[in-house]
Every structure is written in structure tokens, then in C-alpha cells.
Enzyme design. Structure first.
Site, PDB file in Angstrom:
ATOM      1  N   GLU A   1     -70.178   3.754  21.705  1.00  0.00           N
ATOM      2  CA  GLU A   1     -70.282   3.615  22.952  1.00  0.00           C
ATOM      3  C   GLU A   1     -71.986   3.630  23.514  1.00  0.00           C
ATOM      4  O   GLU A   1     -71.900   3.086  24.729  1.00  0.00           O
ATOM      5  CB  GLU A   1     -69.487   5.299  23.056  1.00  0.00           C
TER       6      GLU A   1
ATOM      7  N   GLU B   1     -61.703   6.388  18.288  1.00  0.00           N
ATOM      8  CA  GLU B   1     -61.485   8.500  17.658  1.00  0.00           C
ATOM      9  C   GLU B   1     -59.740   8.879  18.276  1.00  0.00           C
ATOM     10  O   GLU B   1     -59.110   9.926  17.339  1.00  0.00           O
ATOM     11  CB  GLU B   1     -61.723   8.552  19.270  1.00  0.00           C
TER      12      GLU B   1
END
Length: 309
Positions: free
Chosen positions: A159, A179
Site C-alpha cells: 500500500e 489482508e
């Protein structure tokens, strides 16, 4: 804007609305950005590198080409490069014990570093890299940012890389938003930036499956711009990032900042509005000293000496 509002009928309303929208986008970047007519150049305050930081301890430079270093408890190291690399800053993440996972403390330090970099006219390109061998990391800056991925970039690490303008990686690097394996979703911009980088359908596939890609696979789907075979030093991606940054250095710094603004903001709106943003951004470069220097250098057949003014 007043001129647009004076045009009669629907056309005048449309032009006035577009002008307000462009003004809002420019204002959103922060103080110092102005529309044509009031533009006097990018206004920046004094450098604030020392805010909240302490000078580096004595000793030799970490690597040839570095002239100064500022440390934030050793987890985030900010370096200015020198000699032919002058104008390049390196954000080095160094949390070996946690494989560079993004702690609250590290995020806070990154935020302070970003605030400092935003106001430093001497910095023209920023490289984000890991100083932990084999790990990248388990901003909204006005200058170009390059993520150099020489190892793992999973979850928050990817990210962070997605928030950079350009990503380069070693073929042995591993990247993924994993995730969903933990029954959560990417929460650091991954669900928004990944689709914008590689397309919605493929982004969903990668997030739903928590798939991890190597450098070649990441290049094939458009996640990174360049893939390199890893070298013995383990810094092939960083070296490529330096090469790219050197290509940026000779160009007009104000022009690069405004080009980045036009691209980023234009991608979020329809084409007509995007062209209006481009027009406003182009107008910001016209009254600069750098533009005059570029024309003079071209006439005199010499390299330009830009000052970011």
C-alpha cells in the site's frame, strides 16, 4: 472566474462551474497554489528537516553519494544524496525486528517526513526503500516518488508502494495485499489504489485471493514499471530507482510538480474537466523564471540551470 461567469446562458454557467472546480482542486493541494491571473509561482516555506529529529551520529556516510542524514529513532532514515545525485532524497525504512511492518510510530514518522519534504524546494525526487535486506515494508508529495522494492512488500508495504508515482522491483521481490487471509481488508488505500493501477477486475481477483506476485508477475499485470534481476548486493531495484531519479533531475522542478498535479487530479475527473485542470496548470508554469531560463538555454545551446522559481 469572473470572465466565465459573464458569459450568458448555459455555457457561462458550465464555464463558471468548471472554473470553480479547478480552483477547488488547486486549493486542495495547499497554500501557494493559485489560478491564472494570481499565480506567482509555487510558494514554499523554509526547510523544516530538523523538526522533531536529531542529527545523525558521527561516522562515515552509509553509502557513497550521501551528504547528510537525519534519523528518527533509527526506524526511518532520511538522506540527501550528493554529487550527481543532488536533489534526490531517500526515505529508508529500518524496522528489521518487525520486518518493516507499519507501526503507529513509523506512520507518524513518515507523516513528519512527508511534511518536511513538501516544503523543501531542494528535493526534486524521493525514493522510498527498505534498509532491511529482503524486505520493503510489511504520500501525497508534490515531487516524483519512486518505490524501490527489493524484497517483500506485503499488506501495508504494498500500500505504501502504491502511494508512490512509480514502482520498480527485483524479480525475486514478493508483493501482495494479503489482508483477507486475516479476515480483514486492506485499510491503507489498497482497495482504492490497486484498481486504479491495474484495473478493477484484476484488483478484485488479487485481493479476494490474497495472492502474492513476484517481480515478473507484477510487471505483467502493470503493478510495477520495471523489473530487474536481483544483484549480489540485494539492491537492484534501488539502483534502477536512482537511474530514474537522475533522469528527472535536469528537468524544470516547477514543471514536474505541476505536471504531477495535473495528472493526479485529471485522472479523478471526466476528460473535459481534466483538460481544464491541465490548462490551469499549464498557465502556472508560464510566468516562472525557469521557463525563461529554459528558452534562453535552448537559444544558447547549453544545459538549463533551473532554480525551481
Amino acid at each position: 472566474m469572473a470572465a466565465a461567469a459573464a458569459v450568458p446562458g448555459a455555457l457561462g454557467t458550465l464555464q463558471a462551474g468548471r472554473a470553480r472546480l479547478v480552483a477547488a482542486y488547486c486549493a486542495g493541494i495547499g497554500p501557494g497554489w493559485r489560478l491564472p491571473g494570481s499565480w506567482t509561482g509555487l510558494l514554499v516555506g523554509p526547510a523544516i528537516w530538523a523538526r522533531g529529529w536529531t542529527p545523525a551520529a558521527g561516522g562515515e556516510a552509509w553509502r557513497r553519494g550521501y551528504s547528510s542524514e537525519v534519523k528518527t529513532e533509527d526506524e526511518l532514515r532520511v538522506r540527501y544524496l550528493e554529487e550527481e545525485n543532488r536533489g534526490i532524497a531517500v526515505l529508508g525504512i529500518n524496522r528489521a525486528y518487525a520486518k518493516n511492518s507499519l507501526s503507529k510510530s513509523l506512520v507518524k514518522m513518515l507523516s513528519k517526513a512527508v511534511d518536511a519534504l513538501k516544503s523543501d524546494k531542494k528535493v526534486r525526487t524521493i525514493i522510498v526503500r527498505s534498509e532491511v535486506p529482503g524486505v520493503f515494508c510489511a504520500a501525497n508529495l508534490p515531487v516524483p516518488t519512486i518505490a524501490a522494492i527489493d524484497g517483500l512488500a506485503l499488506g501495508g508495504g504494498l500500500e505504501l508502494a502504491l502511494a508512490c508515482d512509480i514502482r520498480v522491483a527485483a524479480s525475486s521481490a514478493k508483493m501482495g495485499l494479503v489482508e483477507t487471509k486475516l479476515a480483514i481488508i486492506p485499510g491503507g488505500g489498497g482497495t482504492q489504489r490497486l484498481p486504479r493501477a491495474i484495473g478493477m477486475s484484476l484488483a478484485k481477483e488479487l485481493i479476494f485471493s490474497a495472492r502474492v506476485l513476484d517481480g515478473q508477475e507484477a510487471k505483467a499485470v502493470g503493478l510495477i514499471s520495471h523489473v530487474l534481476e536481483q544483484n549480489q548486493e540485494g539492491d537492484a531495484a534501488y539502483r534502477k530507482a536512482l537511474d530514474l531519479a537522475r533522469e528527472f533531475l535536469p528537468q524544470g522542478p516547477v514543471a514536474i510538480r505541476v505536471a504531477k498535479l495535473a495528472i493526479n487530479q485529471g485522472m479523478e475527473v471526466d476528460l473535459v474537466t481534466g483538460l481544464a485542470i491541465e490548462e490551469a496548470c499549464y498557465a502556472q508554469t508560464v510566468p516562472t523564471k525557469d521557463r525563461l531560463e529554459g528558452l534562453l538555454a535552448f537559444k544558447e545551446k547549453r544545459p538549463p540551470r533551473y532554480k525551481g522559481e
